[in-house]
Design a protein around this motif. Structure first.
Motif, mmCIF file in Angstrom:
data_model
loop_
_atom_site.group_PDB
_atom_site.id
_atom_site.type_symbol
_atom_site.label_atom_id
_atom_site.label_comp_id
_atom_site.label_asym_id
_atom_site.label_seq_id
_atom_site.Cartn_x
_atom_site.Cartn_y
_atom_site.Cartn_z
ATOM 1 N N GLY A 205 0.807 -1.223 0.000
ATOM 2 C CA GLY A 205 0.000 0.000 0.000
ATOM 3 C C GLY A 205 0.829 1.257 0.000
ATOM 4 N N ARG A 206 0.145 2.357 0.288
ATOM 5 C CA ARG A 206 0.757 3.686 0.269
ATOM 6 C C ARG A 206 1.964 3.770 1.210
ATOM 7 N NH1 ARG A 206 -2.620 8.440 -0.498
ATOM 8 N NH2 ARG A 206 -4.337 7.370 0.534
ATOM 9 N N ALA A 207 1.944 2.955 2.274
ATOM 10 C CA ALA A 207 3.004 3.015 3.282
ATOM 11 C C ALA A 207 4.383 2.746 2.690
ATOM 12 C CB ALA A 207 2.721 1.992 4.383
ATOM 13 N N ALA A 231 -1.329 -4.472 -5.284
ATOM 14 C CA ALA A 231 -1.158 -3.139 -4.699
ATOM 15 C C ALA A 231 -2.520 -2.519 -4.428
ATOM 16 C CB ALA A 231 -0.359 -2.245 -5.651
ATOM 17 N N SER A 232 -2.513 -1.560 -3.502
ATOM 18 C CA SER A 232 -3.732 -0.782 -3.289
ATOM 19 C C SER A 232 -3.800 0.306 -4.364
ATOM 20 C CB SER A 232 -3.706 -0.123 -1.910
ATOM 21 O OG SER A 232 -2.738 0.917 -1.910
ATOM 22 N N ARG A 233 -4.960 0.917 -4.472
ATOM 23 C CA ARG A 233 -5.090 1.986 -5.472
ATOM 24 C C ARG A 233 -4.206 3.184 -5.125
ATOM 25 N NH1 ARG A 233 -10.715 4.374 -7.851
ATOM 26 N NH2 ARG A 233 -10.017 6.484 -8.246
ATOM 27 N N ALA A 234 -4.071 3.447 -3.834
ATOM 28 C CA ALA A 234 -3.219 4.575 -3.437
ATOM 29 C C ALA A 234 -1.785 4.333 -3.918
ATOM 30 C CB ALA A 234 -3.261 4.753 -1.926
ATOM 31 N N GLN A 246 -3.417 -3.421 -9.409
ATOM 32 C CA GLN A 246 -4.398 -2.906 -8.429
ATOM 33 C C GLN A 246 -5.455 -3.950 -8.074
ATOM 34 O OE1 GLN A 246 -6.053 1.047 -9.099
ATOM 35 N NE2 GLN A 246 -7.991 0.334 -8.244
ATOM 36 N N VAL A 247 -5.624 -4.137 -6.782
ATOM 37 C CA VAL A 247 -6.641 -5.051 -6.260
ATOM 38 C C VAL A 247 -7.770 -4.207 -5.680
ATOM 39 C CG1 VAL A 247 -7.095 -6.758 -4.447
ATOM 40 C CG2 VAL A 247 -4.953 -6.858 -5.746
ATOM 41 N N GLY A 248 -8.998 -4.571 -5.983
ATOM 42 C CA GLY A 248 -10.119 -3.853 -5.367
ATOM 43 C C GLY A 248 -11.279 -3.628 -6.298
ATOM 44 N N GLN A 249 -12.171 -2.799 -5.825
ATOM 45 C CA GLN A 249 -13.421 -2.540 -6.538
ATOM 46 C C GLN A 249 -13.168 -2.078 -7.969
ATOM 47 O OE1 GLN A 249 -15.755 0.394 -4.473
ATOM 48 N NE2 GLN A 249 -17.130 0.655 -6.206
ATOM 49 N N THR A 250 -12.183 -1.213 -8.158
ATOM 50 C CA THR A 250 -11.884 -0.726 -9.506
ATOM 51 C C THR A 250 -10.599 -1.356 -10.037
ATOM 52 O OG1 THR A 250 -11.006 1.228 -8.368
ATOM 53 C CG2 THR A 250 -13.132 1.463 -9.423
ATOM 54 N N GLY A 251 -10.153 -2.418 -9.381
ATOM 55 C CA GLY A 251 -8.990 -3.165 -9.848
ATOM 56 C C GLY A 251 -9.394 -4.609 -10.076
ATOM 57 N N ILE A 264 -1.389 -1.563 4.071
ATOM 58 C CA ILE A 264 -2.667 -1.269 3.412
ATOM 59 C C ILE A 264 -3.700 -1.079 4.520
ATOM 60 C CG2 ILE A 264 -4.518 -2.259 1.986
ATOM 61 C CD1 ILE A 264 -2.394 -3.624 0.295
ATOM 62 N N SER A 265 -4.444 0.033 4.462
ATOM 63 C CA SER A 265 -5.343 0.343 5.582
ATOM 64 C C SER A 265 -6.569 -0.570 5.619
ATOM 65 C CB SER A 265 -5.794 1.807 5.506
ATOM 66 O OG SER A 265 -6.464 2.054 4.289
ATOM 67 N N GLY A 266 -7.030 -0.999 4.412
ATOM 68 C CA GLY A 266 -8.222 -1.861 4.373
ATOM 69 C C GLY A 266 -9.497 -1.071 4.112
ATOM 70 N N ILE A 268 -12.904 -0.011 2.238
ATOM 71 C CA ILE A 268 -13.879 -0.994 1.703
ATOM 72 C C ILE A 268 -13.636 -1.284 0.228
ATOM 73 C CG2 ILE A 268 -15.809 -0.735 3.330
ATOM 74 C CD1 ILE A 268 -17.120 1.124 1.222
ATOM 75 N N GLN A 269 -13.143 -0.283 -0.502
ATOM 76 C CA GLN A 269 -12.912 -0.531 -1.936
ATOM 77 C C GLN A 269 -11.768 -1.516 -2.151
ATOM 78 O OE1 GLN A 269 -12.874 2.549 -0.559
ATOM 79 N NE2 GLN A 269 -14.557 3.715 -1.481
ATOM 80 N N HIS A 270 -10.822 -1.560 -1.219
ATOM 81 C CA HIS A 270 -9.747 -2.561 -1.330
ATOM 82 C C HIS A 270 -10.271 -3.933 -0.880
ATOM 83 C CE1 HIS A 270 -5.622 -3.902 -1.838
ATOM 84 N NE2 HIS A 270 -5.832 -4.661 -0.783
ATOM 85 N N LEU A 271 -10.999 -3.938 0.230
ATOM 86 C CA LEU A 271 -11.539 -5.211 0.745
ATOM 87 C C LEU A 271 -12.424 -5.882 -0.294
ATOM 88 C CD1 LEU A 271 -12.481 -4.347 4.457
ATOM 89 C CD2 LEU A 271 -10.287 -5.045 3.515
ATOM 90 N N ILE A 283 -0.038 -6.724 7.745
ATOM 91 C CA ILE A 283 1.035 -6.078 8.502
ATOM 92 C C ILE A 283 0.763 -4.582 8.440
ATOM 93 C CG2 ILE A 283 3.529 -5.701 8.707
ATOM 94 C CD1 ILE A 283 3.933 -8.321 7.135
ATOM 95 N N ASN A 284 0.548 -3.974 9.587
ATOM 96 C CA ASN A 284 0.227 -2.547 9.627
ATOM 97 C C ASN A 284 0.665 -2.005 10.976
ATOM 98 O OD1 ASN A 284 -1.319 0.015 9.800
ATOM 99 N ND2 ASN A 284 -2.266 -0.757 7.903
ATOM 100 N N LYS A 285 1.185 -0.790 10.999
ATOM 101 C CA LYS A 285 1.664 -0.274 12.284
ATOM 102 C C LYS A 285 0.533 0.311 13.131
ATOM 103 C CE LYS A 285 3.196 4.314 10.794
ATOM 104 N NZ LYS A 285 4.306 5.191 10.537
ATOM 105 N N ASP A 302 6.076 -2.146 12.113
ATOM 106 C CA ASP A 302 6.570 -1.350 10.995
ATOM 107 C C ASP A 302 6.983 -2.333 9.897
ATOM 108 O OD1 ASP A 302 8.197 0.063 9.194
ATOM 109 O OD2 ASP A 302 8.736 1.523 10.739
ATOM 110 N N LEU A 303 6.392 -2.165 8.717
ATOM 111 C CA LEU A 303 6.645 -3.160 7.667
ATOM 112 C C LEU A 303 8.094 -3.152 7.213
ATOM 113 C CD1 LEU A 303 6.825 -2.008 4.448
ATOM 114 C CD2 LEU A 303 4.494 -1.386 4.976
ATOM 115 N N PHE A 304 8.786 -2.010 7.363
ATOM 116 C CA PHE A 304 10.176 -1.953 6.894
ATOM 117 C C PHE A 304 11.095 -2.796 7.789
ATOM 118 C CE2 PHE A 304 8.219 1.942 5.238
ATOM 119 C CZ PHE A 304 8.473 1.746 3.889
#
Ligand SMILES: Cc1cc2nc3c(=O)[nH]c(=O)nc-3n(C[C@H](O)[C@H](O)[C@H](O)COP(=O)(O)OP(=O)(O)OC[C@H]3O[C@@H](n4cnc5c(N)ncnc54)[C@H](O)[C@@H]3O)c2cc1C
Length: 315
Positions: A205-207, A231-234, A246-251, A264-266, A268-271, A283-285, A302-304
């Motif tokens: 994701g954006r992170a 990947a997320s749309r972001a 891109q994974v999701g509603q428009t992917g 990835i925050s999660g 609804i469009q990604h879920l 994995i999310n901080k 931290d994903l890094f």
């Protein structure tokens, strides 16, 4: 009652989305035929004849069908339906870019309502389909004589690709419609599994913060697991990952055995694109991130730091 499945293929092999669509067609209750509309597509026809549950494969071979132009493929489907030989009760397309390009043209010409993205066949005229980005399931009934359907492939198991013995017939290929012409194609070459067919997907994701970091952090785990990269749309909009990841509603809608979501925050469009995955790891901080509400395993980190540790632990 006979259902016609429009095969997704590359003229030599049949793509996996066809197998899930055959399962949906079988659930409609009658015989199942498969149309392979292509050019020099005899090999794809033979492959389709191996699919368990298919009674007949029709190979329509014509130069006009070489590039999957939607106008020509739609005309081919209509030619079969109009010939009166089969009079299909159901015409099913996988909900892929190709299927979604052709199905509305067929439905419009037959003057019937398209039933989009079904995930369950309740009875031959009643189907379930997700609406509101998968937050509600609509049950729809169609009284049309021919049901033109797109099938969400993640909603149906794949039919076995070998063991069947369908008859193979040929049909005359349609002439070129002249409405569109093929200009060119740029195909991404990748050794990774195609996203919609991958058993494991590692998605960022954006992170990740940059294209370089995306590659540096995500690729080693994907390589270790022979996974597809998502990947997320972001992340896509920021240029960290290519559009077709891109994974999701428009992917892409995916349902792998294992989906690992990193940073990835999660939303609804990604879920909407991945929540049917069998096992979800996040994995999310931020321990409040919505992705944890669908995750089977969650790591607040931290994903890094966590990703290199995960890769090292797989050595
Ligand atoms: C009509 C419409 C359609 C859409 N279609 C899609 C779609 O198909 N697919 C899609 O994905 N989105 C889609 N979106 C966008 C969606 O709403 C979200 O904006 C997007 O999914 C957010 O992406 P993200 O989770 O990568 O980014 P963010 O929401 O910014 O989340 C980043 C996450 O990373 C975490 N993080 C930050 N740093 C670290 C770190 N160092 N380690 C670990 N975690 C960290 C944060 O806690 C945060 O949860 C659509 C939106 C609309 C309006």
């Amino acid at each position: 009652m006979t259902a016609l499945v429009i095969a997704e293929h590359d003229h030599a092999t049949v793509k996996p989305a066809t197998l899930n669509t055959v399962t949906a067609a079988l659930a409609c209750g009658g015989d199942v035929h498969v149309l392979v509309a292509g050019a020099n597509a005899a090999e794809a026809g033979k492959a389709a004849a191996q699919i368990v549950g298919v009674a007949k494969v029709i190979v329509a071979d014509s130069p006009s069908l070489a590039e999957n132009l939607a106008e020509n493929v739609a005309a081919q489907v209509l030619a079969l339906q109009g010939s009166g030989a089969a009079n299909y009760s159901h015409i099913l397309f996988p909900s892929t870019a190709n299927g979604k390009n052709v199905a509305p043209r067929v439905a419009a010409k037959l003057d019937v309502a398209q039933i989009s993205d079904i995930t369950l066949v309740v009875s031959p005229d009643t189907f379930e389909r997700p609406i509101y980005a998968g937050n509600a399931i609509a049950t729809v009934q169609s009284t049309d004589a021919t049901k033109v359907i797109t099938v969400r492939t993640t909603g149906f198991d794949a039919a076995a690709s070998t063991g069947g013995s369908a008859t193979v017939e040929t049909a005359e290929g349609v002439a070129d419609s002249g409405k569109s012409s093929f200009v060119g194609r740029e195909v991404t070459k990748s050794d990774r599994p195609e996203l919609t067919a991958a058993k494991i997907i590692v998605s960022g994701g954006r992170a990740l913060g940059s294209a370089e970091k995306f590659t540096e952090v995500m690729t080693p785990l994907a390589d270790k697991l022979n996974a597809g990269l998502g990947a997320s749309r972001a992340a896509v909009d920021a240029g960290y990952a290519p559009n077709d990841w891109q994974v999701g509603q428009t992917g892409k809608i995916v349902a792998p055995q294992l989906y690992i979501a990193c940073g990835i925050s999660g939303a609804i469009q990604h879920l909407a694109g991945m929540k049917d995955s069998k096992v979800i790891v996040a994995i999310n901080k931020d321990e409040e991130a919505p992705i944890f509400s669908v995750a089977d395993y969650g790591l607040v980190a931290d994903l890094f730091t966590a990703m290199p540790e995960l890769v090292a632990s797989l050595d």
